[in-house]
Design a protein around this motif. Structure first.
Motif, short mmCIF file in Angstrom:
data_model
loop_
_atom_site.label_atom_id
_atom_site.label_comp_id
_atom_site.label_asym_id
_atom_site.label_seq_id
_atom_site.Cartn_x
_atom_site.Cartn_y
_atom_site.Cartn_z
N ALA A 55 28.85 17.20 68.13
CA ALA A 55 28.47 17.54 69.50
C ALA A 55 27.00 17.20 69.75
N GLU A 56 26.15 17.47 68.78
CA GLU A 56 24.73 17.16 68.93
C GLU A 56 24.49 15.66 69.02
N ALA A 57 25.18 14.88 68.17
CA ALA A 57 25.03 13.42 68.21
C ALA A 57 25.48 12.88 69.56
N HIS A 58 26.55 13.46 70.10
CA HIS A 58 27.01 12.98 71.41
C HIS A 58 26.04 13.37 72.51
N GLY A 59 25.37 14.47 72.38
CA GLY A 59 24.41 14.88 73.40
C GLY A 59 23.25 13.90 73.53
N ALA A 64 30.53 6.05 71.33
CA ALA A 64 30.76 5.04 70.30
C ALA A 64 29.74 5.13 69.18
N GLN A 65 28.51 5.46 69.49
CA GLN A 65 27.47 5.60 68.46
C GLN A 65 27.57 6.96 67.79
N ALA A 66 27.74 7.99 68.59
CA ALA A 66 27.77 9.35 68.05
C ALA A 66 28.96 9.56 67.12
N CYS A 67 30.10 9.01 67.47
CA CYS A 67 31.33 9.21 66.70
C CYS A 67 31.50 8.05 65.72
N SER A 68 30.59 7.98 64.77
CA SER A 68 30.65 6.88 63.80
C SER A 68 30.00 7.29 62.50
N PRO A 87 20.11 5.31 66.45
CA PRO A 87 20.16 6.49 65.58
C PRO A 87 21.42 6.49 64.72
N ALA A 88 21.41 7.35 63.75
CA ALA A 88 22.57 7.47 62.86
C ALA A 88 23.74 8.08 63.59
N GLY A 89 24.96 7.67 63.20
CA GLY A 89 26.16 8.30 63.73
C GLY A 89 26.29 9.71 63.17
N ALA A 90 27.15 10.49 63.76
CA ALA A 90 27.31 11.89 63.35
C ALA A 90 27.71 12.02 61.89
#
Length: 170
Positions: A55-59, A64-68, A87-90
């Protein structure tokens, strides 16, 4: 004279053995379901620990980047040019998250279109209960409403977590 009993008769011993056999026949399948249910708990625990990082990565990033599992990429743009770092994916290894366990082979992240992120835990095929070997449990995050949905392809209802819906397509 009094006669003292010296032991059990053969019929008494046979009755005891038959009762033990019946109890074992009933208890073993129940015990196997119980242990498989305990092993399935590992997937729920590991996936639950990934809710906040996802959730934080998606924020901060598109889905596509957050969920990787992508690692961060440093800025390579020339001075005065726009920043091209990512940035790094989650679930990137550099995040130091637990993505496998005693019964879980791995946890993978895949975007579901542009609206959701699915985290899938896959069970090992050996050393786990028959009903969960190679099966999967998935948590799907929908950022629009902040909901998490649990699905699984574990068909045994006494083993599949009660909060997970059956999804045979996993």
């Amino acid at each position: 004279m009094k006669r003292v009993q010296q032991g059990f008769t053969l019929i008494e011993l046979m009755i005891v053995v038959a009762i033990i056999g019946i109890l074992a026949a009933v208890a073993l399948p129940a015990y196997q379901d119980y242990t498989a249910r305990g092993q399935a708990t590992e997937a729920m625990t590991l996936l639950g620990g990934l809710k906040v990082p996802t959730a934080e990565a998606h924020g901060n990033n598109p889905i596509a980047q957050a969920c990787s599992t992508a690692e961060p990429v440093a800025n390579t743009a020339a001075v005065g040019q726009p920043d091209n770092s990512t940035p790094a994916g989650a679930l990137a290894a550099s995040q130091n998250l637990v993505l496998s366990g005693k019964y879980i082979t791995a946890i993978a992240a895949t975007p579901v279109g542009t609206t959701a992120c699915k985290l899938v835990a896959t069970f090992k095929t050996a050393g786990v209960g028959e009903s969960i070997g190679g099966k999967k449990i998935a948590f799907t995050y929908t950022p629009a409403n902040g909901n998490w949905a649990c699905t699984s392809n574990i068909t045994n209802t006494s083993v599949r977590p009660k909060t997970c819906d059956l999804d045979t397509t996993l």
